[in-house]
Design an enzyme around this catalytic site. Sequence first.
Site, PDB file in Angstrom:
ATOM      1  N   ALA A  72      -0.411  -8.704  45.757  1.00 43.21           N
ATOM      2  CA  ALA A  72       0.899  -9.329  45.974  1.00 43.21           C
ATOM      3  C   ALA A  72       1.523  -8.798  47.265  1.00 43.21           C
ATOM      4  O   ALA A  72       2.144  -9.553  48.035  1.00 43.21           O
ATOM      5  CB  ALA A  72       1.815  -9.052  44.789  1.00 43.21           C
TER       6      ALA A  72
ATOM      7  N   GLY B  17       2.920  -9.964  39.994  1.00 45.62           N
ATOM      8  CA  GLY B  17       2.435  -8.635  40.321  1.00 45.62           C
ATOM      9  C   GLY B  17       3.238  -8.031  41.456  1.00 45.62           C
ATOM     10  O   GLY B  17       4.081  -8.711  42.078  1.00 45.62           O
TER      11      GLY B  17
ATOM     12  N   ASP C 200     -10.093  -2.400  42.493  1.00 46.87           N
ATOM     13  CA  ASP C 200      -9.581  -3.574  41.772  1.00 46.87           C
ATOM     14  C   ASP C 200      -8.289  -3.054  41.118  1.00 46.87           C
ATOM     15  O   ASP C 200      -7.729  -2.053  41.595  1.00 46.87           O
ATOM     16  CB  ASP C 200     -10.621  -4.063  40.742  1.00 46.87           C
ATOM     17  CG  ASP C 200     -10.286  -5.438  40.160  1.00 46.87           C
ATOM     18  OD1 ASP C 200     -10.589  -6.443  40.804  1.00 46.87           O
ATOM     19  OD2 ASP C 200      -9.689  -5.520  39.059  1.00 46.87           O
TER      20      ASP C 200
ATOM     21  N   LYS D 196     -19.553  -5.513  39.034  1.00 41.04           N
ATOM     22  CA  LYS D 196     -18.180  -5.076  38.708  1.00 41.04           C
ATOM     23  C   LYS D 196     -18.273  -3.862  37.809  1.00 41.04           C
ATOM     24  O   LYS D 196     -19.256  -3.712  37.077  1.00 41.04           O
ATOM     25  CB  LYS D 196     -17.434  -6.196  37.965  1.00 41.04           C
ATOM     26  CG  LYS D 196     -15.937  -6.109  38.077  1.00 41.04           C
ATOM     27  CD  LYS D 196     -15.443  -6.742  39.365  1.00 41.04           C
ATOM     28  CE  LYS D 196     -13.981  -6.437  39.612  1.00 41.04           C
ATOM     29  NZ  LYS D 196     -13.460  -7.253  40.725  1.00 41.04           N
TER      30      LYS D 196
HETATM   31  O1  2IT Z   1     -12.151  -8.990  42.788  1.00 40.72           O
HETATM   32  C1  2IT Z   1     -12.540  -8.612  43.890  1.00 40.72           C
HETATM   33  O2  2IT Z   1     -13.102  -9.369  44.697  1.00 40.72           O
HETATM   34  C2  2IT Z   1     -12.280  -7.218  44.260  1.00 40.72           C
HETATM   35  N1  2IT Z   1     -11.706  -6.494  43.474  1.00 40.72           N
HETATM   36  C3  2IT Z   1     -12.753  -6.677  45.577  1.00 40.72           C
HETATM   37  C4  2IT Z   1     -14.180  -6.295  45.498  1.00 40.72           C
HETATM   38  C5  2IT Z   1     -14.748  -5.617  46.705  1.00 40.72           C
HETATM   39  O3  2IT Z   1     -15.921  -5.221  46.621  1.00 40.72           O
HETATM   40  O4  2IT Z   1     -14.071  -5.473  47.718  1.00 40.72           O
END
Ligand code: 2IT
Length: 445
Positions: A240, A235, A164, A124
Amino acid sequence: MDVKKILADVKAKNPGQDLFLQAVTEVLESIEDFVAKNKKYDKHKIVERMVEPDRIFQFKVEWIDDKGNININRGYRVQFNNAIGPYKGGLRFHPTVTLDTLKFLGFEQTFKNSLTTLPMGGGKGGSDFDPKGKSDNEIMRFCQAFMTELYKYIGPDTDVPAGDIGVGGREIGYLYGMYKKLARENTGVLTGKGAGWGGSILRPEATGFGGIYFVENMLKEKKLKIKGMKIALSGFGNVAWGAALKATELGAKVVCISGPDGYIYDEEGMNAKKIDYMLELRDSNNNVVEPFAKKFPSAKFFKGKKPWEAKVDIAMPCAIQNELDAKDAKALIKNGCKLVCEVSNMGCTADAIHELQKAGVAFAPGKAANAGGVGVSGLEMSQNAGHLGWSGAQVDEKLHFMMDSIHENCVKYGKEKNGYINYVKGANIAGFIKVADSMIELGVC
Ligand code: 2IT
């Protein structure tokens, strides 16, 4: 496994990182009995090794705003665990982003990605950059500056970021444009790309669609159908939007959406026009939902309130972590809510989950229910690697398969003696097994 000791060590090693500790606590408490019965995990110190991220990059992002001022933000990438595949997970641009936020998300992502059935590790990243009120050019300059540093750490078989909160198709475009220029390659290093330049059909809808497919599975367990159900979403962003679209298509009535300023209650439910307007609201960069009530007379705006006070059959947090607390859970229970399905990551507090489970309300954690987003990201990686594109129907079928398989695994490992399905336990154990067994097979390295 001594859960108390491991948690005490995590707390001591990561001072002030309450979100990370919350995420780790939930997983460890869920897998405790399972690990106790399977001695190999202790022998290989799997749990202790899993709570430590592989590596973390922190970097400075400097950019110039439209007035000519210099701005300094912080950027991060947490590469948490790559036992089962390249690091994979989104980038969050939000003023609340700290290392704590990204460690909790990276940890969760490792289990979620394992559940998808695809070979993806957990990672992340993001920044404390606040897109609210920024011009398109400012967003572009920030994304470009962010990527000049991030590109050193990522690659199509190393680490594959996506969106994200605060990072949607527009931002992925600016990020990918700069990556391509720096790395001199046109590979699938980011997912969530535009359909015209390597993106997968249905990726924008995938998180919300997957969440609704998961809800359908949960309802099936209870011999219920989604048609006619009243749903509250929180959201109004990408997640959403996707959930509203699919739920409405299946005949459910989405009566609530929300923003940081309050929530909307619309007795008439959503329709195509209203769902399209959610996109307009999001693109305005203002991060408020009140204009929805000004545009549609059937919609009422409740300033400063959360949608969990509304009387609904299904509640789906789709915004941010810890957005539904014990008080909200009690209000939902009192109003006869049948099912709570987290689509945001760790959308409910630990106390809220406890209240719901105590009351016998079906509860699904985000790492199971929102895995369709990263799942379709995985499908985007496959299409990129094969230099081909699948149709919407092909992607949707695979998304369905993934959500059904996740649900099946939750039932397999989470069904309690009284028949109640503990989805938290089921998701954590199923996600754990694949990563843990892979770590054993791969050796200590
Ligand atoms: O929380 C998640 O799974 C995402 N934001 C998507 C992550 C992704 O690599 O598609």
